[in-house]
Structures are given as C-alpha cells and as structure tokens.
Enzyme design. Structure first.
Site, mmCIF file in Angstrom:
data_model
loop_
_atom_site.group_PDB
_atom_site.id
_atom_site.type_symbol
_atom_site.label_atom_id
_atom_site.label_comp_id
_atom_site.label_asym_id
_atom_site.label_seq_id
_atom_site.Cartn_x
_atom_site.Cartn_y
_atom_site.Cartn_z
ATOM 1 N N TYR A 139 0.843 -1.203 0.000
ATOM 2 C CA TYR A 139 0.000 0.000 0.000
ATOM 3 C C TYR A 139 0.881 1.258 0.000
ATOM 4 C CZ TYR A 139 -2.613 3.890 1.941
ATOM 5 O OH TYR A 139 -3.128 5.145 2.156
ATOM 6 N N PHE A 208 -3.595 -3.679 20.123
ATOM 7 C CA PHE A 208 -2.530 -4.483 19.528
ATOM 8 C C PHE A 208 -1.185 -4.216 20.204
ATOM 9 C CE2 PHE A 208 -5.220 -4.199 15.409
ATOM 10 C CZ PHE A 208 -6.005 -5.269 15.818
HETATM 11 N N1 UDP Z 1 -5.149 -0.499 16.801
HETATM 12 C C1 UDP Z 1 -5.509 -1.317 17.860
HETATM 13 N N2 UDP Z 1 -6.633 -2.069 17.730
HETATM 14 C C2 UDP Z 1 -7.425 -2.046 16.625
HETATM 15 C C3 UDP Z 1 -7.060 -1.200 15.554
HETATM 16 C C4 UDP Z 1 -5.920 -0.438 15.678
HETATM 17 O O1 UDP Z 1 -4.823 -1.381 18.866
HETATM 18 O O2 UDP Z 1 -8.419 -2.783 16.581
HETATM 19 C C5 UDP Z 1 -3.944 0.325 16.923
HETATM 20 C C6 UDP Z 1 -2.907 0.070 15.838
HETATM 21 O O3 UDP Z 1 -2.026 -0.935 16.235
HETATM 22 C C7 UDP Z 1 -2.219 1.437 15.744
HETATM 23 C C8 UDP Z 1 -3.315 2.427 16.112
HETATM 24 O O4 UDP Z 1 -4.327 1.665 16.768
HETATM 25 O O5 UDP Z 1 -1.214 1.532 16.709
HETATM 26 C C9 UDP Z 1 -3.930 3.100 14.901
HETATM 27 O O6 UDP Z 1 -4.252 2.097 13.958
HETATM 28 P P1 UDP Z 1 -5.092 2.398 12.666
HETATM 29 O O7 UDP Z 1 -5.312 1.099 11.963
HETATM 30 O O8 UDP Z 1 -6.285 3.202 13.037
HETATM 31 O O9 UDP Z 1 -4.159 3.347 11.810
HETATM 32 P P2 UDP Z 1 -2.629 3.145 11.279
HETATM 33 O O10 UDP Z 1 -1.766 3.844 12.283
HETATM 34 O O11 UDP Z 1 -2.373 1.674 11.171
HETATM 35 O O12 UDP Z 1 -2.650 3.843 9.971
#
Ligand code: UDP
Length: 322
Positions: A139, A208
């Site tokens: 991506y 996460f």
């Molecule tokens: N995250 C999480 N649980 C979820 C979705 C996201 O802990 O169900 C965490 C993810 O690991 C990251 C942050 O939230 O640290 C933001 O994730 P998101 O997917 O919203 O955006 P990214 O930073 O990946 O573009």
C-alpha cells in the site's frame, strides 16, 4: 474553479468535496462506489460513477477543468500484503491513466492523497518530509510510486502538483445539513472500531500490544481531524506552482496512545468500552507523529481541531446520526 474529485464518495474525498463546494468551487466526483457511498457525495456535486483508469479521460475530456483532487485508492494495508496486484493496478496503473488524462487535456493542477505509510518505520520522530521513504507494505509502496510519477509529470509537463501525506485521519464533518464520516465495510481503524463498541455493534476493542517502547506500552499515533485535512487541500490548490511538485506531511504534531484514545472514547460516549490486550499487529511502528512545519510555513495551514476529545466527539456524532 472547476474540479474533478476522484474518490469523492469516500471518507476523506467526500469531506474535501464538501469544503470545496462551500468555498464556491464546482465539483465533479468520479467514484466507482466500490468502497464509497452514493449518499456521501455532498449535494451540489455531480457524481460520475465509473472506474478511475477507464473513465478519467472521458470526464476530463469534457474540458474546462482547473484541477484534480485525487483520493480514489485502495487503502487496506493487510490486503495489500495479501494481494499486491490489486494495489499496483488500482492505485499505480489507475493513477498513471489519470495523469495521462491530465496531460492530454492540459489540466493545470493536481492534489494527491499520499500517506505517512510512504515513510515506513521512522528513524526520527516527528517525521519530516526529508525522512527516508522506505514503505513496509505494498500500500505505502504504491502511494510512493505515484508520488514519484507526479514529480516527473510536474517537471516534464508543467503540472502544479501537491502530495499531502496524511497521518491518522479521524473525526467527521458535522454540520446541521451534512454529516460525513468513516463508513468502511471493512473497518480497520482504531477510532471507528472503538466507537462500534460504544454503539453496541462490537463486544470489545483489541489493543494491539502493550509492550511497545512508549510511555504506556501502546502505540502512539498522530490523529488529524478530517476538516483540518480538507482545509489543507484548498490551500494546496491555491498555492501550487506550475512545474513544481510539493510534498507536505499533514498531522497535528501531537501523539496519542491507543490507551489514551480508548479512554477518550469512554469519556465522550459514557460507555465502559471493554478493552483486551491482543498481540502486536505486524508492520505497526511504535510511534508515528508528523512534523507539519512545511505545510504550516508554505501553505499557511494551521490545524485547529487538534483536541482528541473533539475529534472523537465529532466521530461519535457521525456514528449516532446513522
Ligand atoms: N489499533 C488497535 N486495535 C485495533 C485497531 C488499531 O490497537 O483494533 C492500533 C494500531 O495498532 C495502531 C493504532 O491503533 O497503533 C492506529 O491504527 P489504525 O489502523 O487506526 O491506523 P494506522 O496507524 O495503522 O494507519
């Protein structure tokens, strides 16, 4: 100006289209509605339903366009790892067709939706535009490839181009008449997922990892309000120089941890929002925070909705309006 907005039925594209219309521009939205929604296209914009690569030339061939804002893209990191072909075709090949149509029909301006994912794992935080670009998934690589294409088209063909590298876009555009926010069929983003728990469509949120090298052990991100983001696009249109490709990061400059976001959602919604700790998600950097100094200096952009409470409460108002 008369503007083509690709992906104008999606989250960021529809909010930008609303801001453009409000500023008095004429807006034609091109969207295949694969992930966007017809009813997200703001009233006053014309919707052309079609696939980007196949249709852009036809639409721009009508003539009279002053610019293109290019949002249409595939944007799921995990899917890009599993099926990279979708990203090289849907993002890179389709954007190449769009650039060719822009060249053929002499459209002078382009604003492109790029991403912090072009940088990959940062060496330094906050991240500046001069940071190395080493995307860690197809991506991010596909968005970086498009940035490179745009640089070459600007230099060779005089296009006035801007790439805006978004950090974590969040919040919603909420007015009396219009409520536009995140409505992804496959939702992967933290705030909408947490709000699904608050609205009763999800049992708990999985965080996460809690062993990251951050103050509370959860990942830190820079959440930028979609209305602030939209304003940067209008400034980019107004400030672009023919033959130049400018690249700006868009973030608030403030980092919030996953735990802080969940806590804010609890405060805003009044829901206890059960949270469980889950394993780390592959490819997540510990901390991503933008330096948006360049956008502030060169575009005169000032994000004003940087309070995470306001970002979440706008997103929550959008969820409740549905
Ligand atoms: N995250 C999480 N649980 C979820 C979705 C996201 O802990 O169900 C965490 C993810 O690991 C990251 C942050 O939230 O640290 C933001 O994730 P998101 O997917 O919203 O955006 P990214 O930073 O990946 O573009």
């Amino acid at each position: 100006m008369k503007l083509l907005v690709t992906g104008g039925a999606g989250y960021v594209g529809s909010v930008c289209a609303a801001h453009l219309l409000e500023a008095g521009h004429e807006v034609v939205v091109l969207d295949d509605l694969s992930t966007g929604h017809k009813d997200s296209v703001p009233p006053g914009a014309e919707l052309v339903e079609g696939e980007l690569g196949a249709t852009a030339g036809e639409v721009l061939g009508r003539g009279g366009f002053d610019g293109v804002l290019h949002f249409a893209a595939r944007s799921l990191v995990g899917e890009s790892v599993e099926k990279p072909e979708l990203y090289w075709d849907g993002n890179v090949v389709a954007s190449f067709r769009l650039l060719e149509a822009i060249r053929e029909h002499g459209v002078p301006r382009l604003v492109f939706s790029s991403t912090a994912a072009t940088y990959g794992e940062p060496e330094e935080v906050p991240i500046r535009e001069t940071a190395p670009t080493r995307p860690t998934n197809p991506y991010g690589a596909s968005k970086l490839a498009i940035d490179h294409m745009i640089t070459s088209y600007a230099a060779a063909h005089g296009l006035a181009a801007t790439s805006l590298r978004y950090f974590n876009v969040a919040g919603a555009h909420v007015t009396d008449e219009l409520k536009l926010g995140e409505r992804h069929a496959v939702e992967t983003h933290l705030i909408p997922l947490v709000l699904q728990v608050a609205s009763g469509t999800r049992e708990h949120i999985s965080m996460f990892g809690e062993d990251w090298p951050t103050p509370d052990g959860t990942c830190v991100r820079d959440y930028i309000h979609v209305d602030d983001l939209a304003e940067a696009h209008l400034l980019a249109l107004a400030n672009a120089t023919p033959g130049e490709h400018s690249i700006y990061n868009l973030g608030s400059g403030h980092g919030f941890s996953v735990r802080e976001v969940v806590e804010t959602c609890r405060a805003v919604t009044g829901h206890p929002i059960p949270a469980v700790v889950a394993p780390r998600r592959a490819g997540d950097p510990a901390v991503l925070v933008a330096s948006s100094e360049q956008a502030q200096e060169k575009l005169g952009w000032t994000p004003t909705r940087t309070d995470i409470g306001q970002i979440v409460s706008d997103a929550w108002e959008f969820v409740r309006s549905r």
